[in-house]
Design a protein around this motif. Structure first.
Motif, PDB file in Angstrom:
ATOM      1  N   ASN A 216       0.854  -1.183   0.000  1.00 21.68           N
ATOM      2  CA  ASN A 216       0.000   0.000   0.000  1.00 21.68           C
ATOM      3  C   ASN A 216       0.892   1.235   0.000  1.00 21.68           C
ATOM      4  OD1 ASN A 216      -1.952   1.950   0.353  1.00 21.68           O
ATOM      5  ND2 ASN A 216      -2.271   1.507   2.525  1.00 21.68           N
ATOM      6  N   TYR A 217       0.924   1.951  -1.117  1.00 23.63           N
ATOM      7  CA  TYR A 217       1.773   3.132  -1.240  1.00 23.63           C
ATOM      8  C   TYR A 217       1.220   4.010  -2.348  1.00 23.63           C
ATOM      9  CZ  TYR A 217       3.665   1.112  -5.532  1.00 23.63           C
ATOM     10  OH  TYR A 217       3.783   0.612  -6.803  1.00 23.63           O
ATOM     11  N   TYR A 218       1.784   5.220  -2.492  1.00 24.90           N
ATOM     12  CA  TYR A 218       1.384   6.136  -3.564  1.00 24.90           C
ATOM     13  C   TYR A 218       2.257   5.848  -4.772  1.00 24.90           C
ATOM     14  CZ  TYR A 218      -0.008  10.380  -5.982  1.00 24.90           C
ATOM     15  OH  TYR A 218      -0.509  11.272  -6.910  1.00 24.90           O
ATOM     16  N   SER A 219       1.672   5.335  -5.820  1.00 18.90           N
ATOM     17  CA  SER A 219       2.431   4.944  -7.012  1.00 18.90           C
ATOM     18  C   SER A 219       2.638   6.123  -7.949  1.00 18.90           C
ATOM     19  CB  SER A 219       1.688   3.830  -7.752  1.00 18.90           C
ATOM     20  OG  SER A 219       2.345   3.509  -8.955  1.00 18.90           O
ATOM     21  N   SER A 220       3.868   6.228  -8.469  1.00 18.50           N
ATOM     22  CA  SER A 220       4.207   7.333  -9.377  1.00 18.50           C
ATOM     23  C   SER A 220       5.172   6.857 -10.455  1.00 18.50           C
ATOM     24  CB  SER A 220       4.855   8.476  -8.587  1.00 18.50           C
ATOM     25  OG  SER A 220       5.370   9.464  -9.448  1.00 18.50           O
ATOM     26  N   SER A 221       4.979   7.354 -11.666  1.00 16.91           N
ATOM     27  CA  SER A 221       5.878   7.019 -12.777  1.00 16.91           C
ATOM     28  C   SER A 221       7.237   7.705 -12.630  1.00 16.91           C
ATOM     29  CB  SER A 221       5.237   7.418 -14.103  1.00 16.91           C
ATOM     30  OG  SER A 221       4.946   8.807 -14.107  1.00 16.91           O
ATOM     31  N   ARG A 222       7.383   8.530 -11.605  1.00 14.38           N
ATOM     32  CA  ARG A 222       8.654   9.224 -11.358  1.00 14.38           C
ATOM     33  C   ARG A 222       9.778   8.235 -11.077  1.00 14.38           C
ATOM     34  NH1 ARG A 222       9.595  13.234  -6.130  1.00 14.38           N
ATOM     35  NH2 ARG A 222      11.854  13.522  -6.387  1.00 14.38           N
ATOM     36  N   TYR A 223       9.411   7.081 -10.525  1.00 12.45           N
ATOM     37  CA  TYR A 223      10.429   6.112 -10.137  1.00 12.45           C
ATOM     38  C   TYR A 223      10.417   4.937 -11.108  1.00 12.45           C
ATOM     39  CZ  TYR A 223       9.966   8.833  -5.878  1.00 12.45           C
ATOM     40  OH  TYR A 223       9.907   9.870  -4.986  1.00 12.45           O
ATOM     41  N   PRO A 224      11.546   4.646 -11.755  1.00 12.17           N
ATOM     42  CA  PRO A 224      11.564   3.571 -12.757  1.00 12.17           C
ATOM     43  C   PRO A 224      11.269   2.194 -12.177  1.00 12.17           C
ATOM     44  CG  PRO A 224      13.796   4.368 -12.289  1.00 12.17           C
ATOM     45  CD  PRO A 224      12.859   5.323 -11.654  1.00 12.17           C
ATOM     46  N   TYR A 225      11.499   2.016 -10.881  1.00  7.35           N
ATOM     47  CA  TYR A 225      11.227   0.713 -10.272  1.00  7.35           C
ATOM     48  C   TYR A 225       9.771   0.565  -9.836  1.00  7.35           C
ATOM     49  CZ  TYR A 225      12.329   3.695  -6.251  1.00  7.35           C
ATOM     50  OH  TYR A 225      12.382   4.732  -5.352  1.00  7.35           O
ATOM     51  N   ASP A 226       8.988   1.641  -9.969  1.00  4.46           N
ATOM     52  CA  ASP A 226       7.556   1.563  -9.674  1.00  4.46           C
ATOM     53  C   ASP A 226       6.829   1.223 -10.970  1.00  4.46           C
ATOM     54  OD1 ASP A 226       4.905   1.879  -9.002  1.00  4.46           O
ATOM     55  OD2 ASP A 226       5.152   3.846  -8.072  1.00  4.46           O
TER      56      ASP A 226
ATOM     57  N   TYR B 237      -2.822   6.750  -5.120  1.00  3.60           N
ATOM     58  CA  TYR B 237      -3.081   5.949  -3.930  1.00  3.60           C
ATOM     59  C   TYR B 237      -3.604   4.567  -4.320  1.00  3.60           C
ATOM     60  CZ  TYR B 237      -2.595  10.267  -1.268  1.00  3.60           C
ATOM     61  OH  TYR B 237      -2.110  11.427  -0.717  1.00  3.60           O
ATOM     62  N   HIS B 238      -3.369   3.606  -3.457  1.00  2.00           N
ATOM     63  CA  HIS B 238      -3.807   2.240  -3.727  1.00  2.00           C
ATOM     64  C   HIS B 238      -5.322   2.231  -3.925  1.00  2.00           C
ATOM     65  CE1 HIS B 238      -4.347  -2.048  -3.436  1.00  2.00           C
ATOM     66  NE2 HIS B 238      -3.038  -2.232  -3.313  1.00  2.00           N
ATOM     67  N   PRO B 239      -5.810   1.710  -5.048  1.00  2.00           N
ATOM     68  CA  PRO B 239      -7.246   1.786  -5.339  1.00  2.00           C
ATOM     69  C   PRO B 239      -8.126   1.083  -4.310  1.00  2.00           C
ATOM     70  CG  PRO B 239      -6.135   0.305  -6.873  1.00  2.00           C
ATOM     71  CD  PRO B 239      -5.068   1.040  -6.134  1.00  2.00           C
ATOM     72  N   LYS B 240      -7.594   0.071  -3.616  1.00  2.00           N
ATOM     73  CA  LYS B 240      -8.392  -0.633  -2.623  1.00  2.00           C
ATOM     74  C   LYS B 240      -8.338   0.030  -1.248  1.00  2.00           C
ATOM     75  CE  LYS B 240      -8.147  -5.179  -4.835  1.00  2.00           C
ATOM     76  NZ  LYS B 240      -7.758  -6.610  -4.675  1.00  2.00           N
ATOM     77  N   CYS B 241      -7.438   0.994  -1.088  1.00  2.00           N
ATOM     78  CA  CYS B 241      -7.283   1.670   0.207  1.00  2.00           C
ATOM     79  C   CYS B 241      -7.751   3.115   0.165  1.00  2.00           C
ATOM     80  CB  CYS B 241      -5.819   1.620   0.642  1.00  2.00           C
ATOM     81  SG  CYS B 241      -5.129  -0.047   0.751  1.00  2.00           S
ATOM     82  N   ASN B 242      -7.953   3.646  -1.024  1.00  2.00           N
ATOM     83  CA  ASN B 242      -8.368   5.039  -1.175  1.00  2.00           C
ATOM     84  C   ASN B 242      -9.891   5.123  -1.115  1.00  2.00           C
ATOM     85  OD1 ASN B 242      -8.808   7.678  -1.804  1.00  2.00           O
ATOM     86  ND2 ASN B 242      -7.865   7.599  -3.854  1.00  2.00           N
TER      87      ASN B 242
ATOM     88  N   GLY C  47     -11.308   7.932   0.002  1.00  2.00           N
ATOM     89  CA  GLY C  47     -11.601   9.353   0.030  1.00  2.00           C
ATOM     90  C   GLY C  47     -11.452   9.988   1.398  1.00  2.00           C
ATOM     91  N   ILE C  48     -11.105   9.187   2.405  1.00  2.00           N
ATOM     92  CA  ILE C  48     -10.938   9.705   3.762  1.00  2.00           C
ATOM     93  C   ILE C  48      -9.524   9.371   4.238  1.00  2.00           C
ATOM     94  CG2 ILE C  48     -11.836   9.681   6.122  1.00  2.00           C
ATOM     95  CD1 ILE C  48     -14.442   8.546   5.002  1.00  2.00           C
ATOM     96  N   PRO C  49      -8.619  10.344   4.184  1.00  2.00           N
ATOM     97  CA  PRO C  49      -7.246  10.065   4.604  1.00  2.00           C
ATOM     98  C   PRO C  49      -7.170   9.828   6.112  1.00  2.00           C
ATOM     99  CG  PRO C  49      -7.535  12.403   4.161  1.00  2.00           C
ATOM    100  CD  PRO C  49      -8.803  11.727   3.731  1.00  2.00           C
ATOM    101  N   PRO C  50      -6.138   9.129   6.558  1.00  2.00           N
ATOM    102  CA  PRO C  50      -5.055   8.532   5.777  1.00  2.00           C
ATOM    103  C   PRO C  50      -5.493   7.219   5.146  1.00  2.00           C
ATOM    104  CG  PRO C  50      -4.753   8.001   8.076  1.00  2.00           C
ATOM    105  CD  PRO C  50      -5.943   8.923   8.019  1.00  2.00           C
ATOM    106  N   TYR C  51      -4.837   6.861   4.056  1.00  5.93           N
ATOM    107  CA  TYR C  51      -5.243   5.688   3.291  1.00  5.93           C
ATOM    108  C   TYR C  51      -4.458   4.452   3.729  1.00  5.93           C
ATOM    109  CZ  TYR C  51      -7.078   9.581   0.601  1.00  5.93           C
ATOM    110  OH  TYR C  51      -7.731  10.735   0.234  1.00  5.93           O
ATOM    111  N   THR C  52      -4.505   4.167   5.020  1.00  6.33           N
ATOM    112  CA  THR C  52      -3.819   2.983   5.525  1.00  6.33           C
ATOM    113  C   THR C  52      -4.614   1.724   5.194  1.00  6.33           C
ATOM    114  OG1 THR C  52      -4.894   3.296   7.673  1.00  6.33           O
ATOM    115  CG2 THR C  52      -2.678   4.221   7.406  1.00  6.33           C
TER     116      THR C  52
END
Length: 235
Positions: free
Chosen positions: A182-192, A199-204, A206-211
């Protein structure tokens, strides 16, 4: 600091059965630091570190576990800066500072009839229960059978799960996706390489935090959960 932080617990690996809910992190050396040279400069240079055996909680401290000890603690002379927050009972507690975490460790130890690890001074005559005290190594009874936070080296060895030289706590790939954590995925990192971004679609919801609930994703090689993603951890 009231960051979105939770914590794992560990205790001395004394002779006897493994404590319930904990796993053994075996003694031995490991290579500590950033093997890929793309993180913080403080993680360099790579160096060998020997870590003694410890038992460590399989899961982050949940809000339910925190509340049970916290309520006992405030009735037995403990004070905290933060009462602790959590999205649900089975989610990790968060928004507790380092002082809160180590006092909570002492409270859990005393509640269970174990020896506290943290003291207010190097003489180790007064158990640390109140205030903000910047403890030194001499303030810690490292051989106590009670609970404490892992050291940086203990945490890193445990988090790797035996997957030496890899970026994440798994050895079959040096990439990450939402299937693994469970993490915020971004194309900024080549290993992601996650096919879902943000945000993880199963954890988001709409009410933070998205644990996510503890143990939602597979464990690492030592049987520890959430050693990548979900929430920061005190050590």
């Amino acid at each position: 600091m009231n960051a979105l932080v939770c914590f794992l617990l560990c205790t001395a690996a004394l002779a006897g059965e493994v404590p319930a809910g904990m796993v053994l992190i075996p003694a031995g050396p490991f290579t500590m630091g950033d093997a890929f040279n793309d993180a913080n400069s403080s993680e360099l240079p790579l160096h060998k570190v020997y870590v003694s055996a410890v038992y460590m909680d399989q899961y982050d401290v949940t809000k339910l576990m925190w509340d049970g000890v916290y309520q006992w603690a405030v009735q037995h002379g403990y004070t905290f800066d933060n009462a602790g927050l959590g999205k649900a009972a089975d989610h990790p507690v968060h928004s507790v500072n380092w002082y809160d975490a180590i006092k909570w460790c002492n409270a859990r130890s005393e509640k269970e009839g174990l020896a506290a690890c943290y003291y207010t001074s190097g003489s180790r005559t007064t158990v640390y229960r109140a205030g903000q005290i910047d403890l030194t190594n001499s303030c810690v009874n490292w051989a106590a059978n009670g609970y404490r936070l892992p050291t940086s080296a203990e945490w890193e060895k445990a988090s790797r799960g035996g997957a030496s030289g890899h970026r994440f706590p798994w050895s079959d790939a040096d990439t990450i996706t939402h299937d693994r954590a469970n993490y915020y995925s971004s194309s900024r990192y080549p290993y992601d390489v996650s096919p879902t971004r943000g945000y993880h679609p199963k954890c988001n919801d709409g009410i933070p935090p998205y644990t996510s609930p503890v143990g939602y994703f597979p464990p690492n090689g030592y049987g520890l959960y959430d050693m990548a993603g979900n929430i920061w951890q005190w050590g």
